[in-house]
Scaffold this motif. Structure first.
Motif, PDB file in Angstrom:
ATOM      1  N   VAL A  99       0.847  -1.184   0.000  1.00  0.00           N
ATOM      2  CA  VAL A  99       0.000   0.000   0.000  1.00  0.00           C
ATOM      3  C   VAL A  99       0.888   1.241   0.000  1.00  0.00           C
ATOM      4  CG1 VAL A  99      -1.715   1.317   1.265  1.00  0.00           C
ATOM      5  CG2 VAL A  99      -1.852  -1.198   1.207  1.00  0.00           C
ATOM      6  N   GLN A 100       0.523   2.161  -0.850  1.00  0.00           N
ATOM      7  CA  GLN A 100       1.312   3.387  -0.923  1.00  0.00           C
ATOM      8  C   GLN A 100       0.381   4.558  -1.189  1.00  0.00           C
ATOM      9  OE1 GLN A 100       4.353   3.400  -3.953  1.00  0.00           O
ATOM     10  NE2 GLN A 100       5.547   4.950  -2.882  1.00  0.00           N
ATOM     11  N   LEU A 101       0.608   5.632  -0.457  1.00  0.00           N
ATOM     12  CA  LEU A 101      -0.087   6.881  -0.702  1.00  0.00           C
ATOM     13  C   LEU A 101       0.937   7.914  -1.108  1.00  0.00           C
ATOM     14  CD1 LEU A 101      -2.517   7.166   2.361  1.00  0.00           C
ATOM     15  CD2 LEU A 101      -3.020   6.276   0.094  1.00  0.00           C
ATOM     16  N   GLN A 102       0.565   8.741  -2.044  1.00  0.00           N
ATOM     17  CA  GLN A 102       1.469   9.781  -2.499  1.00  0.00           C
ATOM     18  C   GLN A 102       0.716  11.090  -2.561  1.00  0.00           C
ATOM     19  OE1 GLN A 102       4.946   9.717  -3.303  1.00  0.00           O
ATOM     20  NE2 GLN A 102       4.488  11.900  -3.143  1.00  0.00           N
ATOM     21  N   ALA A 103       1.163  12.041  -1.762  1.00  0.00           N
ATOM     22  CA  ALA A 103       0.588  13.385  -1.797  1.00  0.00           C
ATOM     23  C   ALA A 103       1.426  14.249  -2.710  1.00  0.00           C
ATOM     24  CB  ALA A 103       0.547  13.973  -0.396  1.00  0.00           C
ATOM     25  N   SER A 104       0.778  15.071  -3.487  1.00  0.00           N
ATOM     26  CA  SER A 104       1.490  15.973  -4.385  1.00  0.00           C
ATOM     27  C   SER A 104       0.656  17.223  -4.613  1.00  0.00           C
ATOM     28  CB  SER A 104       1.774  15.278  -5.723  1.00  0.00           C
ATOM     29  OG  SER A 104       0.565  14.942  -6.378  1.00  0.00           O
ATOM     30  N   GLY A 105       1.268  18.183  -5.283  1.00  0.00           N
ATOM     31  CA  GLY A 105       0.546  19.396  -5.644  1.00  0.00           C
ATOM     32  C   GLY A 105       0.933  20.614  -4.846  1.00  0.00           C
ATOM     33  N   GLY A 106       1.824  20.453  -3.891  1.00  0.00           N
ATOM     34  CA  GLY A 106       2.246  21.601  -3.110  1.00  0.00           C
ATOM     35  C   GLY A 106       3.087  22.558  -3.917  1.00  0.00           C
TER      36      GLY A 106
ATOM     37  N   CYS B 292      -3.976  13.149  -3.534  1.00  0.00           N
ATOM     38  CA  CYS B 292      -3.537  11.970  -2.791  1.00  0.00           C
ATOM     39  C   CYS B 292      -3.844  10.760  -3.658  1.00  0.00           C
ATOM     40  CB  CYS B 292      -4.252  11.884  -1.453  1.00  0.00           C
ATOM     41  SG  CYS B 292      -3.772  10.453  -0.452  1.00  0.00           S
ATOM     42  N   VAL B 293      -2.800  10.167  -4.186  1.00  0.00           N
ATOM     43  CA  VAL B 293      -2.946   9.016  -5.076  1.00  0.00           C
ATOM     44  C   VAL B 293      -2.618   7.755  -4.298  1.00  0.00           C
ATOM     45  CG1 VAL B 293      -2.177   7.950  -7.211  1.00  0.00           C
ATOM     46  CG2 VAL B 293      -2.290  10.437  -7.036  1.00  0.00           C
ATOM     47  N   ALA B 294      -3.448   6.759  -4.470  1.00  0.00           N
ATOM     48  CA  ALA B 294      -3.247   5.512  -3.735  1.00  0.00           C
ATOM     49  C   ALA B 294      -2.943   4.365  -4.676  1.00  0.00           C
ATOM     50  CB  ALA B 294      -4.491   5.176  -2.916  1.00  0.00           C
ATOM     51  N   SER B 295      -2.084   3.493  -4.217  1.00  0.00           N
ATOM     52  CA  SER B 295      -1.851   2.231  -4.905  1.00  0.00           C
ATOM     53  C   SER B 295      -1.912   1.119  -3.866  1.00  0.00           C
ATOM     54  CB  SER B 295      -0.495   2.231  -5.624  1.00  0.00           C
ATOM     55  OG  SER B 295       0.557   2.441  -4.708  1.00  0.00           O
ATOM     56  N   GLY B 296      -2.521   0.032  -4.251  1.00  0.00           N
ATOM     57  CA  GLY B 296      -2.630  -1.082  -3.321  1.00  0.00           C
ATOM     58  C   GLY B 296      -3.893  -1.079  -2.489  1.00  0.00           C
TER      59      GLY B 296
ATOM     60  N   LEU C 277     -12.692  19.080  -0.141  1.00  0.00           N
ATOM     61  CA  LEU C 277     -12.162  17.734  -0.324  1.00  0.00           C
ATOM     62  C   LEU C 277     -13.091  16.976  -1.259  1.00  0.00           C
ATOM     63  CD1 LEU C 277      -9.833  16.061   0.782  1.00  0.00           C
ATOM     64  CD2 LEU C 277     -11.259  15.437   2.706  1.00  0.00           C
ATOM     65  N   SER C 278     -12.511  16.250  -2.217  1.00  0.00           N
ATOM     66  CA  SER C 278     -13.339  15.470  -3.132  1.00  0.00           C
ATOM     67  C   SER C 278     -12.610  14.188  -3.513  1.00  0.00           C
ATOM     68  CB  SER C 278     -13.673  16.286  -4.388  1.00  0.00           C
ATOM     69  OG  SER C 278     -12.494  16.627  -5.086  1.00  0.00           O
ATOM     70  N   ARG C 279     -13.390  13.269  -4.010  1.00  0.00           N
ATOM     71  CA  ARG C 279     -12.846  11.947  -4.337  1.00  0.00           C
ATOM     72  C   ARG C 279     -13.156  11.621  -5.786  1.00  0.00           C
ATOM     73  NH1 ARG C 279     -12.600   7.618  -0.455  1.00  0.00           N
ATOM     74  NH2 ARG C 279     -14.117   8.693   0.851  1.00  0.00           N
ATOM     75  N   ASP C 280     -12.157  11.174  -6.543  1.00  0.00           N
ATOM     76  CA  ASP C 280     -12.367  10.688  -7.911  1.00  0.00           C
ATOM     77  C   ASP C 280     -12.140   9.192  -7.889  1.00  0.00           C
ATOM     78  OD1 ASP C 280     -12.211   9.917 -10.597  1.00  0.00           O
ATOM     79  OD2 ASP C 280     -11.359  11.823 -11.214  1.00  0.00           O
ATOM     80  N   SER C 281     -13.221   8.460  -7.847  1.00  0.00           N
ATOM     81  CA  SER C 281     -13.117   7.012  -7.720  1.00  0.00           C
ATOM     82  C   SER C 281     -12.492   6.362  -8.950  1.00  0.00           C
ATOM     83  CB  SER C 281     -14.510   6.421  -7.474  1.00  0.00           C
ATOM     84  OG  SER C 281     -15.057   6.918  -6.267  1.00  0.00           O
TER      85      SER C 281
ATOM     86  N   ILE D 236      -8.081   8.809  -6.599  1.00  0.00           N
ATOM     87  CA  ILE D 236      -7.395  10.016  -6.118  1.00  0.00           C
ATOM     88  C   ILE D 236      -8.365  10.809  -5.250  1.00  0.00           C
ATOM     89  CG2 ILE D 236      -6.273  12.181  -6.746  1.00  0.00           C
ATOM     90  CD1 ILE D 236      -5.483  10.954  -9.382  1.00  0.00           C
ATOM     91  N   VAL D 237      -7.826  11.383  -4.203  1.00  0.00           N
ATOM     92  CA  VAL D 237      -8.583  12.339  -3.389  1.00  0.00           C
ATOM     93  C   VAL D 237      -7.903  13.693  -3.542  1.00  0.00           C
ATOM     94  CG1 VAL D 237      -9.183  13.020  -1.056  1.00  0.00           C
ATOM     95  CG2 VAL D 237      -9.502  10.663  -1.774  1.00  0.00           C
ATOM     96  N   TYR D 238      -8.709  14.716  -3.767  1.00  0.00           N
ATOM     97  CA  TYR D 238      -8.196  16.064  -3.980  1.00  0.00           C
ATOM     98  C   TYR D 238      -8.538  16.958  -2.802  1.00  0.00           C
ATOM     99  CZ  TYR D 238      -7.948  14.554  -8.851  1.00  0.00           C
ATOM    100  OH  TYR D 238      -7.676  13.870 -10.009  1.00  0.00           O
TER     101      TYR D 238
END
Length: 119
Positions: free
Chosen positions: A1-8, A21-25, A69-73, A77-79
């Protein structure tokens, strides 16, 4: 499982940023997703959360009306849309996931992304 935050990044007061917030796993649809931030010299604290199922969202008072906060299923990704940023929003932002709920000890954490609000 990995989460990656980006966009700063660096933005002027009053500006906007969108964190991802992009998730894998894991499928974010089945987890509470929280955003936390830690300013220099301060403890990390929760900012916002989106609940699984009904996508109920929670915000701390200082960001209400400015952050969304929103979610793109489809993309898993969560924004976190951040508008009207102030210097007080400067911090490292982290996303986290937990199937049980929202809090400071969530199961999965991403590396942070730096947000700096300065003129």
């Amino acid at each position: 499982v990995q989460l990656q935050a980006s966009g700063g990044g660096l933005v002027q007061p009053g500006g906007s940023l969108t964190l991802s917030c992009v998730a894998s796993g894991l499928s974010l649809d089945y987890y509470y997703i929280g955003w936390f931030r830690q300013a220099p010299g301060k403890e990390r604290r929760g900012v916002s959360c989106i609940r699984d199922g009904d996508n109920y969202t929670y915000y701390i008072d200082s960001v209400k009306g400015r952050f969304t906060l929103s979610r793109d299923s489809t993309k898993n990704i969560v924004y976190l849309q951040m508008n009207n940023l102030t210097p007080e929003d400067t911090a490292t932002y982290y996303c986290a996931a937990d199937a049980r709920g929202y809090g400071p000890s969530m199961d999965y954490w991403g590396k942070g992304t730096q947000v700096t609000v300065s003129s």
